[in-house]
Design a protein around this motif. Structure first.
Motif, PDB file in Angstrom:
ATOM      1  N   ALA A   1      -0.329   9.356   2.177  1.00 18.42           N
ATOM      2  CA  ALA A   1      -1.257   8.641   3.032  1.00 18.42           C
ATOM      3  C   ALA A   1      -2.570   8.385   2.435  1.00 18.42           C
ATOM      4  O   ALA A   1      -3.232   7.163   2.585  1.00 18.42           O
ATOM      5  CB  ALA A   1      -1.398   9.210   4.430  1.00 18.42           C
ATOM      6  N   GLN A   2      -3.325   9.153   1.972  1.00 23.34           N
ATOM      7  CA  GLN A   2      -4.461   9.081   1.334  1.00 23.34           C
ATOM      8  C   GLN A   2      -4.604   8.120   0.231  1.00 23.34           C
ATOM      9  O   GLN A   2      -5.283   7.490  -0.064  1.00 23.34           O
ATOM     10  CB  GLN A   2      -5.144  10.370   0.892  1.00 23.34           C
ATOM     11  CG  GLN A   2      -5.301  11.340   1.804  1.00 23.34           C
ATOM     12  CD  GLN A   2      -6.003  12.763   1.473  1.00 23.34           C
ATOM     13  OE1 GLN A   2      -6.086  13.024   0.178  1.00 23.34           O
ATOM     14  NE2 GLN A   2      -5.852  13.804   2.166  1.00 23.34           N
ATOM     15  N   ALA A   3      -3.257   7.991  -0.959  1.00 23.23           N
ATOM     16  CA  ALA A   3      -3.348   7.266  -1.704  1.00 23.23           C
ATOM     17  C   ALA A   3      -3.407   6.026  -1.368  1.00 23.23           C
ATOM     18  O   ALA A   3      -3.704   4.950  -1.730  1.00 23.23           O
ATOM     19  CB  ALA A   3      -2.034   7.689  -2.746  1.00 23.23           C
ATOM     20  N   ALA A   4      -2.366   5.855  -0.225  1.00 22.28           N
ATOM     21  CA  ALA A   4      -1.828   4.433   0.195  1.00 22.28           C
ATOM     22  C   ALA A   4      -3.297   3.493   0.848  1.00 22.28           C
ATOM     23  O   ALA A   4      -3.414   2.488   0.868  1.00 22.28           O
ATOM     24  CB  ALA A   4      -1.123   4.690   1.266  1.00 22.28           C
TER      25      ALA A   4
ATOM     26  N   GLY B   1     -10.417   5.574   2.626  1.00 25.49           N
ATOM     27  CA  GLY B   1      -9.306   6.263   2.352  1.00 25.49           C
ATOM     28  C   GLY B   1      -8.493   6.047   3.883  1.00 25.49           C
ATOM     29  O   GLY B   1      -7.680   7.070   3.985  1.00 25.49           O
ATOM     30  N   ALA B   2      -8.653   4.881   4.528  1.00 24.66           N
ATOM     31  CA  ALA B   2      -7.438   5.074   5.950  1.00 24.66           C
ATOM     32  C   ALA B   2      -6.188   4.457   5.229  1.00 24.66           C
ATOM     33  O   ALA B   2      -6.002   4.009   4.535  1.00 24.66           O
ATOM     34  CB  ALA B   2      -8.080   3.855   6.790  1.00 24.66           C
ATOM     35  N   GLY B   3      -5.238   5.169   5.894  1.00 30.13           N
ATOM     36  CA  GLY B   3      -3.671   4.847   5.781  1.00 30.13           C
ATOM     37  C   GLY B   3      -3.153   4.257   6.875  1.00 30.13           C
ATOM     38  O   GLY B   3      -3.509   4.171   8.169  1.00 30.13           O
TER      39      GLY B   3
ATOM     40  N   GLY C   1       0.918   3.870  -2.857  1.00 20.27           N
ATOM     41  CA  GLY C   1       0.529   5.220  -2.635  1.00 20.27           C
ATOM     42  C   GLY C   1       1.562   6.164  -3.104  1.00 20.27           C
ATOM     43  O   GLY C   1       1.498   7.239  -3.693  1.00 20.27           O
ATOM     44  N   ALA C   2       2.912   5.672  -2.914  1.00 17.40           N
ATOM     45  CA  ALA C   2       3.883   6.628  -3.290  1.00 17.40           C
ATOM     46  C   ALA C   2       3.941   6.691  -5.031  1.00 17.40           C
ATOM     47  O   ALA C   2       4.009   7.750  -5.702  1.00 17.40           O
ATOM     48  CB  ALA C   2       5.499   6.031  -2.980  1.00 17.40           C
ATOM     49  N   SER C   3       3.422   5.615  -5.663  1.00 14.63           N
ATOM     50  CA  SER C   3       3.243   5.604  -7.057  1.00 14.63           C
ATOM     51  C   SER C   3       2.273   6.641  -7.612  1.00 14.63           C
ATOM     52  O   SER C   3       2.365   7.585  -8.436  1.00 14.63           O
ATOM     53  CB  SER C   3       2.873   4.092  -7.530  1.00 14.63           C
ATOM     54  OG  SER C   3       2.580   4.387  -8.968  1.00 14.63           O
ATOM     55  N   ASP C   4       1.193   6.848  -6.732  1.00 19.51           N
ATOM     56  CA  ASP C   4      -0.032   7.718  -7.019  1.00 19.51           C
ATOM     57  C   ASP C   4       0.536   9.252  -6.658  1.00 19.51           C
ATOM     58  O   ASP C   4       0.265  10.157  -7.377  1.00 19.51           O
ATOM     59  CB  ASP C   4      -1.253   7.422  -6.238  1.00 19.51           C
ATOM     60  CG  ASP C   4      -1.831   6.183  -6.814  1.00 19.51           C
ATOM     61  OD1 ASP C   4      -1.329   5.769  -7.873  1.00 19.51           O
ATOM     62  OD2 ASP C   4      -2.797   5.676  -6.203  1.00 19.51           O
ATOM     63  N   ALA C   5       1.124   9.354  -5.574  1.00 23.88           N
ATOM     64  CA  ALA C   5       1.615  10.800  -5.111  1.00 23.88           C
ATOM     65  C   ALA C   5       2.818  11.555  -5.799  1.00 23.88           C
ATOM     66  O   ALA C   5       3.097  12.405  -6.074  1.00 23.88           O
ATOM     67  CB  ALA C   5       1.886  10.614  -3.515  1.00 23.88           C
ATOM     68  N   MET C   6       3.694  10.440  -6.285  1.00 26.16           N
ATOM     69  CA  MET C   6       4.988  11.184  -6.641  1.00 26.16           C
ATOM     70  C   MET C   6       5.323  10.701  -8.150  1.00 26.16           C
ATOM     71  O   MET C   6       6.355  11.136  -8.541  1.00 26.16           O
ATOM     72  CB  MET C   6       6.181  10.505  -5.995  1.00 26.16           C
ATOM     73  CG  MET C   6       5.917  10.601  -4.290  1.00 26.16           C
ATOM     74  SD  MET C   6       7.255  10.157  -3.375  1.00 26.16           S
ATOM     75  CE  MET C   6       8.781  10.682  -4.110  1.00 26.16           C
ATOM     76  N   GLY C   7       4.621  10.025  -8.978  1.00 26.61           N
ATOM     77  CA  GLY C   7       4.794   9.735 -10.520  1.00 26.61           C
ATOM     78  C   GLY C   7       3.803   8.805 -11.182  1.00 26.61           C
ATOM     79  O   GLY C   7       2.913   8.591 -10.726  1.00 26.61           O
ATOM     80  N   SER C   8       4.160   8.653 -12.304  1.00 25.57           N
ATOM     81  CA  SER C   8       2.962   8.115 -13.144  1.00 25.57           C
ATOM     82  C   SER C   8       3.207   6.703 -12.997  1.00 25.57           C
ATOM     83  O   SER C   8       4.341   6.114 -12.450  1.00 25.57           O
ATOM     84  CB  SER C   8       3.320   8.375 -14.536  1.00 25.57           C
ATOM     85  OG  SER C   8       4.542   8.073 -14.999  1.00 25.57           O
ATOM     86  N   VAL C   9       2.262   5.749 -13.289  1.00 28.48           N
ATOM     87  CA  VAL C   9       2.337   4.268 -13.072  1.00 28.48           C
ATOM     88  C   VAL C   9       2.878   3.869 -14.413  1.00 28.48           C
ATOM     89  O   VAL C   9       2.439   4.049 -15.598  1.00 28.48           O
ATOM     90  CB  VAL C   9       0.727   3.672 -13.067  1.00 28.48           C
ATOM     91  CG1 VAL C   9       0.921   2.613 -13.004  1.00 28.48           C
ATOM     92  CG2 VAL C   9       0.206   4.307 -11.584  1.00 28.48           C
ATOM     93  N   GLY C  10       3.949   2.913 -14.111  1.00 28.70           N
ATOM     94  CA  GLY C  10       4.314   1.941 -15.254  1.00 28.70           C
ATOM     95  C   GLY C  10       5.263   3.021 -16.221  1.00 28.70           C
ATOM     96  O   GLY C  10       5.614   2.688 -17.226  1.00 28.70           O
ATOM     97  N   GLY C  11       5.545   4.198 -15.906  1.00 32.08           N
ATOM     98  CA  GLY C  11       6.508   5.084 -16.617  1.00 32.08           C
ATOM     99  C   GLY C  11       5.678   5.601 -17.818  1.00 32.08           C
ATOM    100  O   GLY C  11       6.148   6.499 -18.599  1.00 32.08           O
TER     101      GLY C  11
ATOM    102  N   ALA D   1       0.912  -1.240  -0.129  1.00 29.17           N
ATOM    103  CA  ALA D   1       0.033   0.114  -0.025  1.00 29.17           C
ATOM    104  C   ALA D   1       0.771   1.274  -0.007  1.00 29.17           C
ATOM    105  O   ALA D   1       0.498   2.199  -0.871  1.00 29.17           O
ATOM    106  CB  ALA D   1      -0.793  -0.112   1.243  1.00 29.17           C
ATOM    107  N   ALA D   2       1.931   1.126   0.881  1.00 32.00           N
ATOM    108  CA  ALA D   2       2.804   2.596   0.636  1.00 32.00           C
ATOM    109  C   ALA D   2       3.462   2.572  -0.674  1.00 32.00           C
ATOM    110  O   ALA D   2       3.574   3.735  -1.048  1.00 32.00           O
ATOM    111  CB  ALA D   2       3.908   2.234   1.984  1.00 32.00           C
ATOM    112  N   ALA D   3       3.843   1.486  -1.325  1.00 26.66           N
ATOM    113  CA  ALA D   3       4.536   1.628  -2.628  1.00 26.66           C
ATOM    114  C   ALA D   3       3.625   2.013  -3.585  1.00 26.66           C
ATOM    115  O   ALA D   3       3.903   3.017  -4.422  1.00 26.66           O
ATOM    116  CB  ALA D   3       5.327   0.195  -2.980  1.00 26.66           C
TER     117      ALA D   3
END
Length: 659
Positions: free
Chosen positions: A644-647, A657-659, A603-613, A599-601
């Motif tokens: 946290a919201q994304a995770a 949306g529990a983190g 969530g980081a994907s949603d918050a910090m970059g695009s999915v799959g490049g 979930a953390a990974a």
């Protein structure tokens, strides 16, 4: 009543004197009664007085002598008086009336008769006195003899007693002399025994020293022989000489353990530290209780009492981080000299027991922090202060855990935060020796020992566990191949050609024989399935474009590893959510820790970059990434709230949306 001999003799003397006086006084009284003149009466009175005075006994004189003198004196006086009578008669006759002469003669005759009677009486008295005196002398002699016999007897008894005392004293002296001689003999024997014992101990010490010298000489010879054999094996370049599987207390690090043991070259901090925390209930444990519990778990688990020795062939002194890139293959060729080292490893990284005892390791590992509470704060304020303290320390340990790589350990540390009934533990360790399951077990045993100490119960010493194997050792066996050439290690996994088989032709066999390695087709199939099922394809690239890196200019370090910062978002799940999470994970064959990490990974994907490049603006990715690592506190809070919201979307069984 009985009286003494002196009183008896005095009484007898008085009686004798009275009797003699009576006998002497009778004729004088008769004679003087015939001449009642004053002069005669005066002389009579004077005579009687002087005579009676002469008869008075002296008690101080000797009794027999006094009696004799008084008797002689009475006789002389009586004779004198008798002899003087004729003259007195003639004088009276001349002066008296003739008629009275006849009467005088008659009285004279009577007086003579009375004198004879008196003399007879005196004689009888003298005889009685002599008899009495003889009897008294006999009695005195008898008394003297009795006294002498008594004195002789007493003297004899005294002499006997004296002789007996002298004999007893002599016997006592002989006894004391015998005891002194026996004591001296005993001391002599004790001295001889002590000397003999000291001699035996000296001989035993000499024998022990000699045995120790022989043992050391044998060990030295064995060590020299071992070194000689090792040198000979190294000279022959025998790859099998590097096959060291380890022992009960020492073994090489596995591949995963070597990765987790890595440190940052510029700070010495662990690249992947294992940090965990526990919030305690009840009265905080004391430092003594913590030391007792830590000493117990260190003795129980050998990895907690181990250190890492060896640098491995991949060690680069003063290494600097590589700049970020995406050309993995090209960089691998460029850094071949550092990354690809096929020669044997002569300095294996290995676990070895620390030279320190468990108590010293516990003292080094434990830190107790008394968290200050604002004045007037209640229990809730103390709990908040402790929570703020351990959460700040938790984040610092994730990126800044520094453990002495070349020291004597330990490879972990425990910090106790406490204040007014609230307490928490932060556990930070080298990830090569500990994971979350290990910490859960160590925490449980630590708190159990603290409880036993607090209750005053005897803490029994633990039974040490064996050194656990590495992942490779558990799956592939204890055989160690790190020291061999890469060719031998590949052949071990994939396989190799063995001795040919078939009929001989021209003196040899030509049909090849394939000896499969430990990797089977099922293993390859499983690896491909894991690769396809993993989340690698949905993770962000995390690498900015080269133009963005160039635009950063002097701030290029923000894209490198030393610019990495870890931030934590703390959330508390109630029992119902925790139970739902565990049940959902078990139904899908996963663990709760794995689900939270995924979930953390994601969530980081949603918050910090695009999915799959694919898709998304690279500039937005750079801005988001930059705000996570180099912006102020508010920017970091916003970025991590987004994460946290994304995770929360990826928590199995969770909603809202529990983190």
């Amino acid at each position: 009543a009985p009286c003494s001999s002196v009183q008896f003799w005095l009484n007898m003397i008085s009686f004798k004197h009275l009797m003699v006086a009576a006998l002497a006084w009778a004729p004088v009284k008769a004679f003087t009664s015939l001449f009642p003149c004053r002069a005669a009466r005066s002389r009579e009175s004077s005579l009687r007085s002087s005579y009676l005075d002469s008869l008075t006994p002296d008690p101080e004189e000797d009794t027999p002598k006094m009696v004799s003198e008084m008797s002689d004196k009475s006789n002389e006086e009586l004779a004198t008086k008798v002899n003087a009578l004729p003259a007195q008669v003639q004088e009276l006759r001349s002066q008296a009336d003739p008629s009275l002469v006849g009467a005088v003669e008659t009285e004279k005759t009577r007086l003579r008769a009375n004198g004879d009677i008196a003399r007879a009486t005196i004689k009888e008295g003298e005889n009685l006195v002599d008899k009495f005196t003889a009897t008294e002398e006999e009695n005195k002699l008898s008394s003297f003899l009795a006294d002498r016999d008594e004195k002789t007897k007493l003297a004899a008894e005294a002499k006997i007693e004296k002789l007996a005392a002298e004999a007893a004293a002599k016997a006592e002296e002989e006894k004391l002399a015998a005891e002194a001689a026996a004591k001296a003999e005993e001391e002599k024997l004790a001295t001889e025994a002590a000397a003999a014992k000291a001699e035996q101990e000296r001989l035993a010490v000499e024998a022990a020293v000699k045995a120790e010298q022989e043992r050391l000489a044998a060990e030295t010879a064995a060590k020299a022989e071992k070194e000689k054999l090792a040198a000979a094996a190294a000279a022959k370049e025998d790859p099998k000489s590097f096959r060291w599987p380890g022992s009960a207390t020492r073994r090489p690090l596995g591949q995963m353990e070597r990765l987790l043991n890595a440190r940052r070259s510029w700070s010495g901090a662990m690249t992947t530290a294992h940090v965990s925390a526990a919030v305690l209930e009840g009265d905080p444990p004391t430092e003594a209780e913590m030391l007792a519990g830590l000493g117990w778990v260190i003795q129980r688990h050998p990895l907690l009492a181990s250190v890492v020795r060896g640098k491995s062939k991949y060690f680069v002194p003063g290494a600097q981080p590589y700049p970020m890139h995406e050309d993995y293959l090209g960089k691998a060729v460029e850094y071949t000299e550092e990354l690809l080292r096929t020669y044997p490893d002569a300095d294996l990284q290995r676990f070895e027991p620390s030279p320190l005892d468990a108590a010293e390791l516990a003292r080094r590992a434990l830190t107790v922090v008394d968290v200050p509470v604002p004045p007037g704060g209640d229990a809730a304020a103390a709990a908040r202060a402790v929570a703020e303290a351990w959460r700040a320390a938790y984040e610092l340990e994730l990126d800044g855990l520094v453990l002495d790589e070349d020291g004597d350990g330990p490879l972990f540390r425990v910090t106790l935060y406490r204040a007014d009934g609230a307490s928490s533990l932060v556990y930070a360790a080298n990830h090569a020796v500990s994971d979350q399951l290990s910490f859960n077990l160590v925490l449980s045993q630590l708190l159990e020992r603290c409880s036993e100490v607090r209750q005053g119960r005897q803490v029994s010493p633990p039974e040490p566990l064996p050194l656990p194997p590495s992942v490779e050792g558990a799956l592939l066996g204890p055989e160690q191949r790190q020291g061999e050439e890469i060719k031998e290690r590949l052949e071990l996994l994939v396989g190799a050609f063995g001795e040919p088989w078939g009929p001989e032709l021209f003196g040899r066999r030509w049909l090849p024989r394939w000896e499969p390695g430990r990797v089977r087709p099922e293993s390859i199939k499983y690896a491909l399935w894991q690769l396809a099922a993993s989340g690698a394809k949905v993770l962000p690239r995390g690498v900015p474009e080269p133009a963005e890196i160039a635009a950063a200019g002097s701030t290029e370090f923000v894209w490198e590893h030393r610019g990495r910062r870890t931030r934590s978002v703390f959330r508390k799940l109630d029992p119902a959510w925790t139970d739902a999470l565990v049940r959902s994970c078990r139904s899908q064959g996963a663990t709760a820790s794995g689900a939270l990490c995924a979930a953390a990974a994601l969530g980081a994907s949603d918050a910090m970059g695009s999915v799959g490049g694919g898709g998304g603006d690279s500039k937005d990715r750079a801005t988001s990434s930059s705000s996570s690592s180099s912006t102020g506190k508010e920017g970091l809070r916003g970025a991590w709230e987004q994460l946290a919201q994304a995770a929360g979307k990826w928590l199995p069984g969770a909603a809202g949306g529990a983190g």
